[in-house]
Design a protein around this motif. Sequence first.
Motif, mmCIF file in Angstrom:
data_model
loop_
_atom_site.group_PDB
_atom_site.id
_atom_site.type_symbol
_atom_site.label_atom_id
_atom_site.label_comp_id
_atom_site.label_asym_id
_atom_site.label_seq_id
_atom_site.Cartn_x
_atom_site.Cartn_y
_atom_site.Cartn_z
ATOM 1 N N ASN A 35 0.827 -1.402 -0.137
ATOM 2 C CA ASN A 35 -0.064 -0.020 -0.016
ATOM 3 C C ASN A 35 0.855 1.297 -0.070
ATOM 4 O OD1 ASN A 35 -2.236 -1.686 0.368
ATOM 5 N ND2 ASN A 35 -1.729 -1.972 2.316
ATOM 6 N N TYR A 37 0.635 5.590 0.859
ATOM 7 C CA TYR A 37 0.283 6.637 1.583
ATOM 8 C C TYR A 37 1.212 7.871 1.243
ATOM 9 C CZ TYR A 37 -1.631 2.851 4.404
ATOM 10 O OH TYR A 37 -2.402 1.669 4.479
ATOM 11 N N ALA A 44 -2.453 14.533 8.311
ATOM 12 C CA ALA A 44 -2.463 13.253 8.307
ATOM 13 C C ALA A 44 -2.150 12.352 7.051
ATOM 14 C CB ALA A 44 -3.734 12.693 8.772
ATOM 15 N N LEU A 47 -4.475 7.455 2.183
ATOM 16 C CA LEU A 47 -4.244 6.262 1.534
ATOM 17 C C LEU A 47 -4.299 6.461 -0.200
ATOM 18 C CD1 LEU A 47 -4.043 2.941 1.294
ATOM 19 C CD2 LEU A 47 -6.471 2.992 1.193
ATOM 20 N N PHE A 99 3.428 -4.293 10.852
ATOM 21 C CA PHE A 99 3.295 -3.500 9.767
ATOM 22 C C PHE A 99 4.534 -2.707 9.557
ATOM 23 C CE2 PHE A 99 -0.703 -4.064 7.565
ATOM 24 C CZ PHE A 99 -1.340 -4.322 8.390
ATOM 25 N N PHE A 101 6.573 0.353 7.520
ATOM 26 C CA PHE A 101 6.668 1.666 6.371
ATOM 27 C C PHE A 101 7.990 1.733 5.911
ATOM 28 C CE2 PHE A 101 2.486 3.520 6.934
ATOM 29 C CZ PHE A 101 2.081 2.999 8.266
ATOM 30 N N HIS B 35 -5.722 0.975 14.362
ATOM 31 C CA HIS B 35 -4.195 0.817 14.587
ATOM 32 C C HIS B 35 -3.561 2.332 15.168
ATOM 33 C CE1 HIS B 35 -3.520 -2.775 11.892
ATOM 34 N NE2 HIS B 35 -4.688 -2.464 11.561
ATOM 35 N N VAL B 37 -0.191 4.516 14.777
ATOM 36 C CA VAL B 37 1.185 4.796 13.953
ATOM 37 C C VAL B 37 1.632 6.162 14.511
ATOM 38 C CG1 VAL B 37 1.968 5.360 11.699
ATOM 39 C CG2 VAL B 37 0.228 3.627 11.964
ATOM 40 N N LEU B 45 7.062 7.190 9.209
ATOM 41 C CA LEU B 45 5.959 6.515 9.952
ATOM 42 C C LEU B 45 6.382 5.063 10.450
ATOM 43 C CD1 LEU B 45 3.296 7.317 7.137
ATOM 44 C CD2 LEU B 45 3.538 8.364 9.157
ATOM 45 N N TRP B 47 4.756 1.959 12.825
ATOM 46 C CA TRP B 47 3.345 1.187 13.316
ATOM 47 C C TRP B 47 3.775 0.708 14.655
ATOM 48 C CZ3 TRP B 47 2.714 -4.367 14.467
ATOM 49 C CH2 TRP B 47 1.330 -4.654 14.883
ATOM 50 N N TYR B 95 -0.771 8.824 15.421
ATOM 51 C CA TYR B 95 -2.089 8.657 14.747
ATOM 52 C C TYR B 95 -2.988 7.613 15.040
ATOM 53 C CZ TYR B 95 -0.025 12.367 11.490
ATOM 54 O OH TYR B 95 0.375 13.459 10.876
ATOM 55 N N GLU B 99 -8.583 -0.153 9.844
ATOM 56 C CA GLU B 99 -8.100 -1.265 8.733
ATOM 57 C C GLU B 99 -9.548 -2.189 8.756
ATOM 58 O OE1 GLU B 99 -5.832 -5.101 8.048
ATOM 59 O OE2 GLU B 99 -5.624 -4.081 9.820
ATOM 60 N N THR B 103 -7.681 -6.583 5.683
ATOM 61 C CA THR B 103 -7.296 -6.098 4.266
ATOM 62 C C THR B 103 -5.966 -5.485 4.107
ATOM 63 O OG1 THR B 103 -8.347 -3.910 4.751
ATOM 64 C CG2 THR B 103 -9.726 -5.407 3.764
ATOM 65 N N HIS B 104 -5.237 -5.396 5.484
ATOM 66 C CA HIS B 104 -4.043 -4.814 5.585
ATOM 67 C C HIS B 104 -3.568 -3.391 4.869
ATOM 68 C CE1 HIS B 104 -1.580 -8.945 6.157
ATOM 69 N NE2 HIS B 104 -2.536 -8.653 6.955
ATOM 70 N N TYR B 105 -4.753 -2.345 4.758
ATOM 71 C CA TYR B 105 -4.332 -1.134 4.240
ATOM 72 C C TYR B 105 -5.280 -0.341 5.254
ATOM 73 C CZ TYR B 105 -8.653 -1.576 1.508
ATOM 74 O OH TYR B 105 -10.043 -1.660 1.022
ATOM 75 N N PHE B 106 -4.833 0.791 5.711
ATOM 76 C CA PHE B 106 -5.573 2.027 6.409
ATOM 77 C C PHE B 106 -6.171 3.046 5.501
ATOM 78 C CE2 PHE B 106 -3.048 -0.548 9.174
ATOM 79 C CZ PHE B 106 -1.788 -0.318 9.312
ATOM 80 N N ASP B 107 -7.540 3.050 5.419
ATOM 81 C CA ASP B 107 -8.066 3.613 4.897
ATOM 82 C C ASP B 107 -8.588 5.064 5.341
ATOM 83 O OD1 ASP B 107 -11.714 2.149 4.599
ATOM 84 O OD2 ASP B 107 -10.094 2.710 6.308
ATOM 85 N N TRP B 109 -7.749 7.940 8.543
ATOM 86 C CA TRP B 109 -6.678 8.428 9.825
ATOM 87 C C TRP B 109 -7.384 9.497 10.424
ATOM 88 C CZ3 TRP B 109 -1.310 6.876 9.718
ATOM 89 C CH2 TRP B 109 -0.889 5.816 8.661
ATOM 90 N N GLY B 110 -7.006 9.408 11.839
ATOM 91 C CA GLY B 110 -7.270 10.656 12.792
ATOM 92 C C GLY B 110 -6.285 11.665 12.324
ATOM 93 N N GLN B 111 -6.644 13.042 12.997
ATOM 94 C CA GLN B 111 -5.855 14.160 12.568
ATOM 95 C C GLN B 111 -4.524 14.138 13.404
ATOM 96 O OE1 GLN B 111 -8.068 13.744 15.340
ATOM 97 N NE2 GLN B 111 -7.732 15.527 16.617
#
Lengths: 110, 119
Positions: A35, A37, A44, A47, A99, A101, B35, B37, B45, B47, B95, B99, B103-107, B109-111
Amino acid sequence: QSVLTQPPSASGTPGLRVTISCSGSSSNIGSHPVNWYQRLPGTAPKLLIYSNNQRPSGVPDRFSGSKSGTSASLAISGLQSEDEADYYCAAWDDNLSGFFFGAGTKVTVL
Amino acid sequence: QVQLVQSGAEVQKPGASVKVSCKASGYTFTSYYIHWVRQAPGQGLEWMGRINPSDGSTRYAQRFQGRVTVTRDTSTNTVYMELSSLRSEDTALYYCAREMVTTHYFDYWGQGTLVTVSS
């Protein structure tokens, strides 16, 4: 030393194409989807590409992703000034059970 | 609409603990992992771990094992991340991100929440 390796920087002039690489191993990229980003200054992460080459709704088709073996890449075609940002690849790693990055690639539009 | 709203900035002393919250809205809370991060100044970044709000099960990054605890409150759709034994290197933006299960992705995010560790 990052589990996923990206170049620290990339640049291009408006309208041209920039490609960012992400190199991993069999325990991460080789076994799991990659993925990408985008992190614009002061915001923030967002994606950009999921499951190697899928774009979420709202992401322009100028952004594309691919994966081959233990490497992946992100391409930005028709580069625009608003594309100046940091780009991160990410994947799950089986050996380290987490995970990870990449260190991020700063894209500059000249 | 989907929102992850985090608590405000914190300043803590070395050795103390910090607890950051992430309140979810706009979707079924128990259908998505949350999650954590972080990004330290000038760094990438990183995790830290995640929780399954459905059953409370957690998974943590090896380097934070024993120092981080993620919990959830299903009555308020809120997830908490507590980091203990703080040191200056923990100064970072933290953050939360969601997820869809496996699915293994982060769609979303918080601020972000800035945590500063300083004596």
